[in-house]
Scaffold this motif. Structure first.
Motif, short mmCIF file in Angstrom:
data_model
loop_
_atom_site.label_atom_id
_atom_site.label_comp_id
_atom_site.label_asym_id
_atom_site.label_seq_id
_atom_site.Cartn_x
_atom_site.Cartn_y
_atom_site.Cartn_z
N ILE A 600 -75.95 -44.63 -32.03
CA ILE A 600 -74.98 -45.68 -32.33
C ILE A 600 -74.10 -45.24 -33.50
CG2 ILE A 600 -76.53 -46.89 -33.89
CD1 ILE A 600 -75.44 -49.51 -32.88
N LEU A 601 -72.83 -45.68 -33.48
CA LEU A 601 -71.90 -45.37 -34.56
C LEU A 601 -71.75 -46.58 -35.46
CD1 LEU A 601 -69.58 -43.69 -35.90
CD2 LEU A 601 -68.04 -44.81 -34.27
N LEU A 602 -71.95 -46.39 -36.76
CA LEU A 602 -71.69 -47.42 -37.76
C LEU A 602 -70.50 -46.96 -38.60
CD1 LEU A 602 -75.24 -48.47 -39.07
CD2 LEU A 602 -73.87 -49.49 -37.25
N ALA A 603 -69.53 -47.85 -38.79
CA ALA A 603 -68.32 -47.47 -39.52
C ALA A 603 -67.76 -48.67 -40.27
CB ALA A 603 -67.27 -46.92 -38.55
N SER A 604 -66.96 -48.37 -41.28
CA SER A 604 -66.26 -49.42 -42.03
C SER A 604 -64.75 -49.18 -41.94
CB SER A 604 -66.69 -49.40 -43.51
OG SER A 604 -66.26 -48.20 -44.13
N ASP A 605 -63.96 -50.19 -42.23
CA ASP A 605 -62.50 -50.04 -42.12
C ASP A 605 -61.92 -49.16 -43.22
OD1 ASP A 605 -62.64 -51.69 -44.31
OD2 ASP A 605 -61.57 -53.37 -43.41
N ALA A 606 -62.80 -48.70 -44.17
CA ALA A 606 -62.34 -47.76 -45.19
C ALA A 606 -62.21 -46.34 -44.62
CB ALA A 606 -63.29 -47.75 -46.37
N GLY A 607 -62.60 -46.16 -43.35
CA GLY A 607 -62.43 -44.87 -42.70
C GLY A 607 -63.67 -44.01 -42.71
N TYR A 608 -64.81 -44.56 -43.10
CA TYR A 608 -66.05 -43.80 -43.17
C TYR A 608 -67.02 -44.27 -42.07
CZ TYR A 608 -64.54 -42.09 -47.72
OH TYR A 608 -63.85 -41.49 -48.73
N GLY A 609 -67.91 -43.36 -41.64
CA GLY A 609 -68.90 -43.75 -40.64
C GLY A 609 -69.95 -42.67 -40.44
N PHE A 610 -71.01 -42.99 -39.73
CA PHE A 610 -72.06 -42.02 -39.41
C PHE A 610 -72.78 -42.49 -38.14
CE2 PHE A 610 -74.00 -45.14 -42.24
CZ PHE A 610 -75.22 -45.43 -41.64
N MET A 611 -73.52 -41.57 -37.54
CA MET A 611 -74.33 -41.91 -36.37
C MET A 611 -75.77 -42.15 -36.80
SD MET A 611 -73.10 -39.81 -33.05
CE MET A 611 -73.61 -38.20 -33.62
N THR A 612 -76.44 -43.04 -36.06
CA THR A 612 -77.85 -43.32 -36.31
C THR A 612 -78.47 -43.75 -34.98
OG1 THR A 612 -79.42 -44.54 -37.69
CG2 THR A 612 -77.47 -45.74 -36.93
N ARG A 613 -79.71 -44.19 -35.03
CA ARG A 613 -80.41 -44.65 -33.83
C ARG A 613 -80.76 -46.13 -33.97
NH1 ARG A 613 -80.17 -40.58 -29.86
NH2 ARG A 613 -79.89 -38.65 -31.04
N ILE A 614 -80.81 -46.80 -32.85
CA ILE A 614 -81.14 -48.24 -32.89
C ILE A 614 -82.46 -48.47 -33.61
CG2 ILE A 614 -81.80 -50.21 -31.45
CD1 ILE A 614 -78.92 -49.86 -31.17
N GLY A 615 -83.44 -47.57 -33.33
CA GLY A 615 -84.74 -47.73 -33.96
C GLY A 615 -84.70 -47.62 -35.47
N GLN A 616 -83.71 -46.85 -36.02
CA GLN A 616 -83.59 -46.71 -37.45
C GLN A 616 -83.06 -47.98 -38.09
OE1 GLN A 616 -84.66 -44.19 -39.13
NE2 GLN A 616 -84.95 -42.63 -37.57
N LEU A 617 -82.38 -48.81 -37.31
CA LEU A 617 -81.81 -50.05 -37.85
C LEU A 617 -82.77 -51.22 -37.78
CD1 LEU A 617 -78.25 -49.87 -36.23
CD2 LEU A 617 -79.02 -48.91 -38.41
N THR A 618 -83.89 -51.03 -37.04
CA THR A 618 -84.80 -52.15 -36.80
C THR A 618 -85.47 -52.58 -38.10
OG1 THR A 618 -85.21 -51.35 -34.57
CG2 THR A 618 -86.81 -52.89 -35.48
N SER A 619 -85.50 -53.87 -38.29
CA SER A 619 -86.15 -54.45 -39.47
C SER A 619 -87.18 -55.50 -39.02
CB SER A 619 -85.12 -55.12 -40.38
OG SER A 619 -85.76 -55.88 -41.39
N LYS A 620 -88.35 -55.47 -39.64
CA LYS A 620 -89.41 -56.39 -39.23
C LYS A 620 -89.41 -57.67 -40.07
CE LYS A 620 -92.46 -52.71 -37.58
NZ LYS A 620 -93.78 -52.08 -37.70
N THR A 621 -88.52 -57.74 -41.07
CA THR A 621 -88.50 -58.92 -41.94
C THR A 621 -87.21 -59.70 -41.76
OG1 THR A 621 -87.48 -57.74 -43.79
CG2 THR A 621 -89.87 -57.64 -43.62
N GLY A 672 -76.44 -45.25 -45.46
CA GLY A 672 -75.48 -44.64 -46.36
C GLY A 672 -74.04 -45.05 -46.04
N LYS A 673 -73.10 -44.40 -46.70
CA LYS A 673 -71.66 -44.67 -46.52
C LYS A 673 -71.11 -43.92 -45.32
CE LYS A 673 -67.32 -43.91 -49.07
NZ LYS A 673 -66.74 -43.41 -50.34
N GLY A 674 -71.69 -42.73 -45.07
CA GLY A 674 -71.19 -41.91 -43.97
C GLY A 674 -70.15 -40.92 -44.44
N ASN A 675 -69.55 -40.23 -43.49
CA ASN A 675 -68.50 -39.24 -43.76
C ASN A 675 -67.14 -39.77 -43.34
OD1 ASN A 675 -70.71 -37.72 -44.46
ND2 ASN A 675 -70.08 -35.90 -43.32
N LYS A 676 -66.10 -39.13 -43.86
CA LYS A 676 -64.74 -39.57 -43.56
C LYS A 676 -64.44 -39.28 -42.10
CE LYS A 676 -61.77 -39.18 -46.80
NZ LYS A 676 -60.78 -38.67 -47.78
N MET A 677 -64.03 -40.32 -41.37
CA MET A 677 -63.67 -40.17 -39.97
C MET A 677 -62.19 -39.84 -39.82
SD MET A 677 -65.90 -43.31 -38.37
CE MET A 677 -65.27 -43.04 -36.71
#
Length: 749
Positions: A600-621, A672-677
């Motif tokens: 999955i791609l996570l990005a912000s309108d500041a122009g930065y983003g990174f790839m991750t996995r759905i499982g890495q985003l999972t939270s149990k709380t 994290g913040k990610g890299n410049k896209m």
């Protein structure tokens, strides 16, 4: 331990503490030595030894007629084992059941129980029995001076302390028992493998446990189910004498059905079907439609599990059944036995074999010495008889004329008393010339045997060769192929609650005021659903009922909801704040559904983003977890699933610039913040004068559609290639009239 006592007349006075302590210790030693633990020599407990010995005394060899079991039990109880008849008969039944003993000692006729219910055997007045051929391994040398004899409980008869076993029965049939403060659990092993290891140790006394484990790789249970414990774990069991191993049922697929053909030892097929049926009733096995028991005489085990459809993953279904039913079972190992020194001890495999071979060599030596003495005694008699034949007339005269012919014979010919008695006991018909020839022939044969016995007894090498030859002969006669195959398998895993859910398509919808719900299907008009007064549509994402739904808030935190727990879209949903705890002032800005391993791609309108996995985003709380670091005043862009490693990313800035680059150029991070896209000048980014407004994912060959008001620009091939560049570049300006991009669409070929 000394126990102080005093005498008052004829009465001994002992403190209650000392008396109970001594009585309990005496009872403990009795249970350990005379009831619960097998002896290393013959691998039998006293009750088993007495049953086998009593049957041999009754003449119930493997070639004899069957005799009522009650007769055998009566003899055992009356002569050797003054305990309960039911316990004695149950021990006898166990030795007759081929599914309990790897090499049964008793051949039974009648109802001796079944694998489904081992205790369903008929009463002893109905069943008949005799010794199995394998019992000869234990009994064949019994009358040859090989056993120590001890008086029975009333002193009227003698019974053997240990039977002269020709094979290490303690490993072949194993045994279980619970004593006081200790127990034993010895699994059965394959006869040929154990015999081979014994022969190897005789030839190579310094052989290591590794060498032995190559010949005895593991237990061999009386069933065809497979042993799935890794070889390293089995070796550890044989090294320490303790541990456990696992057995798993065998199964195949026939016409889309699962057919179970072999069960672990001591597992009932009826009980397994009950366990599976109970899960079906509790709605824990929606993928199973029916069960059948097709076991019969030709197929002792044939259990059929019918999946609901051909799309069911049978491997996964069986893994669940292995984890939740007796189709997979664990067996304890505790190699505790009474050694040749008469003491109980947990022994390793090499120690067991070395000690047994030492004991067996002693048994063979005693047998040869017993036979040698018999040969010498017979030769002594024959020497006296030969003197009589050579002086027949004088011997007859002495017998007829002397008052004490024995003394005269001894004095005249230099005979011993035994020889003289043998001459006096001769019958007249044995005085023929032919008898003299028979005596000389017998003398020659016995003399050869005497020399052979003396050579063997005088040479350790010849003794080892004889022991080995006898072990190999017994293995050839009674050995068979391994029944339980050794196969390493992955650990079975039961279905979780999510695994049991169907993969039905759903659309998760979030309203502006934070009400969430799930509508069945992907073709849903989310904006056309009913909303509360003053509320309306905000976000939607397509997913599956068994997938998690991830929420991203305006601070970059992620939250996880189980999609199947969300309310139906037939109503207006429920507040999302009932499922998660948002920071003050934060709101949900994005939704996404997918499998744990989806990129999955996570990005912000500041122009930065990174790839991750759905499982890495999972939270149990409820509080979620910080995932995306946002620059000052930056906002979260909708997450995008990355379908493949060769996908392309299209990023558009508010200045109408478009950059297309490979998704693989973005790093895969957990947070994290990610890299410049796409490159946005720092000053313009700080003043938020230029933003990254749109991001799309393309596969090679797809068409990118730029929507700008009522105008639509399609870019493909060379046109799209004009905007290709490396990640972090400025990108190229879109044509005039398409620089205020409202949205991006992707059309697949």
């Amino acid at each position: 331990m000394s126990v102080e006592s005093t005498f008052d007349g004829d009465t001994e006075k002992l403190s209650l503490r000392d008396f109970t302590e001594k009585a309990y210790l005496d009872y403990s030693m009795y249970v350990i030595l005379d009831r619960a633990l097998p002896h290393l020599g013959d691998g039998m407990k006293p009750v088993q030894r007495r049953i086998v010995y009593a049957m041999s005394e009754l003449g119930l060899k493997a070639t004899a007629k069957y005799k009522k079991s009650a007769r055998t039990v009566g003899d055992v109880l009356g002569k050797f084992h003054p305990h309960g008849d039911s316990a004695c008969y149950e021990a006898m039944v166990l030795m007759a059941q081929s599914f309990s003993y790897r090499y049964p000692l008793i051949d039974g006729q009648g109802n001796w129980g079944s694998p489904d219910d081992p205790k369903s055997f008929a009463a002893m007045r109905y069943t008949e029995s005799r010794l199995a051929p394998y019992a000869e391994v234990l009994l064949k040398e019994l009358g040859q001076g090989t056993a120590n004899w001890t008086p029975n409980f009333d002193g009227t008869l003698d019974e053997p302390e240990v039977l002269p076993a020709r094979l290490p029965n303690v490993l072949l049939n194993g045994g279980t028992g619970i004593a006081v403060g200790m127990a034993t659990d010895i699994p059965p092993h394959n006869l040929r493998e154990v015999a081979g290891a014994c022969c190897h140790l005789l030839d190579h006394p310094s052989a290591t446990l590794d060498d032995i484990c190559r010949m005895i790789p593991g237990p061999d249970m009386p069933t065809e189910a497979e042993i799935i414990t890794p070889a390293a774990d089995l070796k550890q069991i044989y090294t320490s004498g303790r541990g456990s191993f696992r057995m798993r049922a065998l199964w195949t697929r026939e016409d889309g059905e699962i057919v179970i053909t072999a069960l672990p030892a001591q597992v009932s097929g009826a009980k397994v079907l009950e366990q599976i049926a109970a899960q079906m009733q509790q709605k824990k096995l929606p993928m199973v439609s029916d069960l059948r028991d097709e076991s019969d005489h030709e197929n002792p085990t044939r259990l059929v599990v019918i999946p609901r459809s051909n799309r069911i993953d049978c491997e996964q279904l069986m893994a669940h059944l292995f984890a939740t039913t007796d189709l997979e079972r664990s067996y304890r190992v505790n190699l505790n036995m009474i050694g040749i020194d008469g003491r109980p001890q947990v022994k390793d495999l090499r120690q067991i074999l070395v000690e047994w071979l030492s004991w067996r060599t002693g048994v063979v030596r005693r047998r040869l010495e017993f036979r040698l003495q018999k040969v010498r005694d017979r030769l002594h008699l024959l020497d006296g008889l030969m003197v009589a034949y050579l002086n027949i007339d004088e011997v007859i005269a002495i017998i007829r004329e002397e008052e004490k012919p024995k003394d005269e014979l001894m004095q005249r010919f230099g005979l011993t008393g035994v020889q003289a008695d043998a001459i006096l006991d001769l019958k007249l018909r044995h005085l023929a010339r032919l008898e003299e020839m028979k005596i000389r022939g017998e003398q020659d044969e016995l003399e050869k045997e005497r020399k052979m016995l003396e050579r063997i007894l005088g040479s350790d090498a010849r003794m080892r060769t004889l022991v080995r030859t006898e072990i190999e002969a017994a293995a050839e006669e009674f050995g068979d192929a391994r029944r339980s195959p050794l196969t390493e398998r992955s650990e079975a895993r039961a279905f979780s609650e999510k695994d049991l859910l169907s993969a039905d398509p759903v659309t998760v919808v979030l309203s502006k005021q934070g009400w969430i719900r799930a509508a069945k299907g992907h073709e849903i008009d989310a904006e056309g659903l009913s909303y509360k007064s003053g509320d309306g549509f905000k976000l939607a994402c397509a997913g599956r009922m068994n997938q998690p739904t991830l929420l991203l808030d305006s601070t970059g935190r992620s939250y996880t909801l189980d999609t199947h727990t969300l309310p139906s879209a037939r109503g207006q949903g429920e507040p999302v704040t009932g499922h998660i705890s948002l920071p003050k002032g934060a709101m949900v800005d994005a939704l996404v559904c997918g499998q744990d391993n989806d990129a999955i791609l996570l990005a912000s309108d500041a122009g930065y983003g990174f790839m991750t996995r759905i499982g890495q985003l999972t939270s149990k709380t409820k509080n979620g977890k910080a995932v995306l670091t946002l620059p000052s005043a930056a906002q979260v862009l909708p997450p995008l699933l990355i379908p493949s490693a060769d996908a392309l990313l299209a990023a558009v800035s508010s200045e109408g610039r478009l950059l297309v680059f490979p998704a693989a150029e973005l790093p895969e991070l957990t947070r994290g913040k990610g890299n410049k896209m796409i490159n946005i000048p720092s000053a313009r980014a700080a003043a938020r004068e230029e933003l990254m407004t749109q991001v799309a994912v393309l596969a090679p060959g797809d068409t990118l559609v730029i929507n700008a008001g009522r105008q639509h620009l399609k870019l493909k091939g060379a046109e799209l290639e004009h905007y290709r560049g490396e990640r972090g570049r400025r990108g190229n300006k879109l044509p005039r009239g398409y620089q205020r991009v409202d949205s991006l669409e992707v059309i697949s070929d």
